[in-house]
Design an enzyme around this catalytic site. Structure first.
Site, PDB file in Angstrom:
ATOM      1  NE  ARG A   1     -51.935 111.263  33.240  1.00  9.81           N
ATOM      2  CZ  ARG A   1     -50.651 111.013  33.016  1.00  9.81           C
ATOM      3  NH1 ARG A   1     -50.298 110.217  32.010  1.00  9.81           N
ATOM      4  NH2 ARG A   1     -49.703 111.545  33.781  1.00  9.81           N
TER       5      ARG A   1
ATOM      6  CE  LYS B   1     -52.148 114.888  32.498  1.00  2.74           C
ATOM      7  NZ  LYS B   1     -52.107 115.690  33.722  1.00  2.74           N
TER       8      LYS B   1
ATOM      9  CG  HIS C   1     -57.669 110.092  37.902  1.00  2.00           C
ATOM     10  ND1 HIS C   1     -57.243 109.963  36.593  1.00  2.00           N
ATOM     11  CD2 HIS C   1     -56.694 110.785  38.545  1.00  2.00           C
ATOM     12  CE1 HIS C   1     -56.078 110.570  36.454  1.00  2.00           C
ATOM     13  NE2 HIS C   1     -55.714 111.070  37.621  1.00  2.00           N
TER      14      HIS C   1
ATOM     15  NE  ARG D   1     -52.909 108.594  36.661  1.00  2.47           N
ATOM     16  CZ  ARG D   1     -51.749 108.400  36.059  1.00  2.47           C
ATOM     17  NH1 ARG D   1     -51.498 107.264  35.427  1.00  2.47           N
ATOM     18  NH2 ARG D   1     -50.802 109.334  36.078  1.00  2.47           N
TER      19      ARG D   1
ATOM     20  CG  HIS E   1     -46.899 110.972  38.121  1.00  5.83           C
ATOM     21  ND1 HIS E   1     -47.003 110.332  39.341  1.00  5.83           N
ATOM     22  CD2 HIS E   1     -48.178 111.123  37.679  1.00  5.83           C
ATOM     23  CE1 HIS E   1     -48.276 110.121  39.624  1.00  5.83           C
ATOM     24  NE2 HIS E   1     -49.001 110.594  38.624  1.00  5.83           N
TER      25      HIS E   1
ATOM     26  CE1 TYR F   1     -51.797 107.907  44.260  1.00 10.90           C
ATOM     27  CE2 TYR F   1     -49.905 108.818  43.120  1.00 10.90           C
ATOM     28  CZ  TYR F   1     -51.249 108.499  43.146  1.00 10.90           C
ATOM     29  OH  TYR F   1     -52.032 108.788  42.062  1.00 10.90           O
TER      30      TYR F   1
END
Length: 301
Positions: free
Chosen positions: A148, A172, A244, A247, A270, A279
């Site tokens: 990210r 995150k 992004h 990514r 994730h 995906y």
């Protein structure tokens, strides 16, 4: 509880109890402040603990005329969390957002680049320019590790474990993960550190920051977007892309070449496998190949 007091307490709750990133917290607060502004504009003299479901519905109807369903869904989700917090604090007895339906949104398929397009972007970088070695290291790292933007700009030299071909990434909620880094990315990073970064001025407090601007400080998120946009235009790529996209391309290309979803989930940081499953919608060929390879009825006798 008055608005400012409630917002400050909610901010601390998200940071300390939920361990959310500053960007996520600011996003929640921004959306709640929209509700506050709406209430004040309507001259409804109520603090957040006194708001009714009808007043929340009126706000949701108001924003629905201006924003897309996906943004509307995000705002409603944030409001639910805010009033859940007030519920936890015993400041309200019911969440006024519980019965408000979130608009249905389709799967937002991530935009991706082909390997050829990524190579075209990299080939446009002038390595003799002041920022050339830095920018090629940035692009290669975004693509090779699926980072990210926030993770990239926070990367430290002390996070590089090239002997093990790994980098430590802080994602995150300040969650750390180790991601494999390609030999090519390592090469570009070494060249940037030794031939560019270390011969320029480095401001105090940024001695360990990997990617620096020309003033010797940490790069901003906006600057990364500007770099990618400029390179994309130079490469003659017409599709709308940003950092992004690299990514997304990282994940899609891994899937196309046989990586499993659990591995991709761990490398991308994730929290939920559902996020990674997007995906599969991009690469339906992978689904077909998996059935042909692994299902017993697909075997020829």
């Amino acid at each position: 509880m008055e608005w400012e007091n409630a917002l400050n307490k909610f901010k601390n709750f998200l940071k300390i109890e939920r361990n959310m990133s500053d960007n996520t917290i600011q996003s929640y607060l921004y959306d709640i402040k929209k509700l506050k502004s709406f209430i004040l504009d309507k001259k409804i003299n109520k603090n957040p603990t006194k708001l009714s479901e009808d007043e929340i519905r009126e706000f949701v109807f108001f924003i629905s005329k201006e924003i897309k369903s996906r943004t509307q869904a995000r705002i409603i989700s944030g409001l639910k969390k805010f009033f859940d917090f007030l519920l936890i604090e015993n400041l309200i007895s019911d969440n006024p957002v519980d019965n408000i339906e979130t608009p249905k949104v389709g799967i937002n398929l991530p935009n991706t680049l082909s390997l050829n397009e990524i190579d075209k972007i990299i080939s446009t970088i002038n390595l003799k320019s002041k920022t050339g070695k830095r920018n090629i290291a940035i692009v290669e790292l975004l693509y090779s590790c699926g980072l990210r933007v926030s993770e990239l700009i926070e990367l430290k030299i002390s996070d590089l474990f090239f002997r093990e071909s790994l980098i430590k990434v802080t994602g995150k909620g300040n969650k750390e993960r180790f991601v494999p880094v390609s030999k090519l990315a390592q090469k570009y990073i070494f060249e940037y550190i030794n031939n560019s970064r270390n011969i320029n001025k480095i401001n105090q407090g940024h001695e360990d920051t990997l990617f620096l601007n020309e003033r010797g400080s940490k790069l901003s998120r906006v600057m990364i977007f500007i770099i990618i946009k400029k390179l994309k235009n130079l490469a003659g790529i017409s599709k709308k892309i940003g950092p992004h996209t690299l990514r997304h391309s990282f994940a899609t290309h891994l899937l196309q070449n046989g990586a499993d979803l659990i591995t991709i989930q761990k490398m991308m940081g994730h929290e939920s496998i559902t996020t990674t499953e997007r995906y599969l919608h991009v690469d339906k060929k992978h689904l077909i190949n998996s059935v042909l390879k692994f299902h017993p009825r697909s075997k020829t006798h």
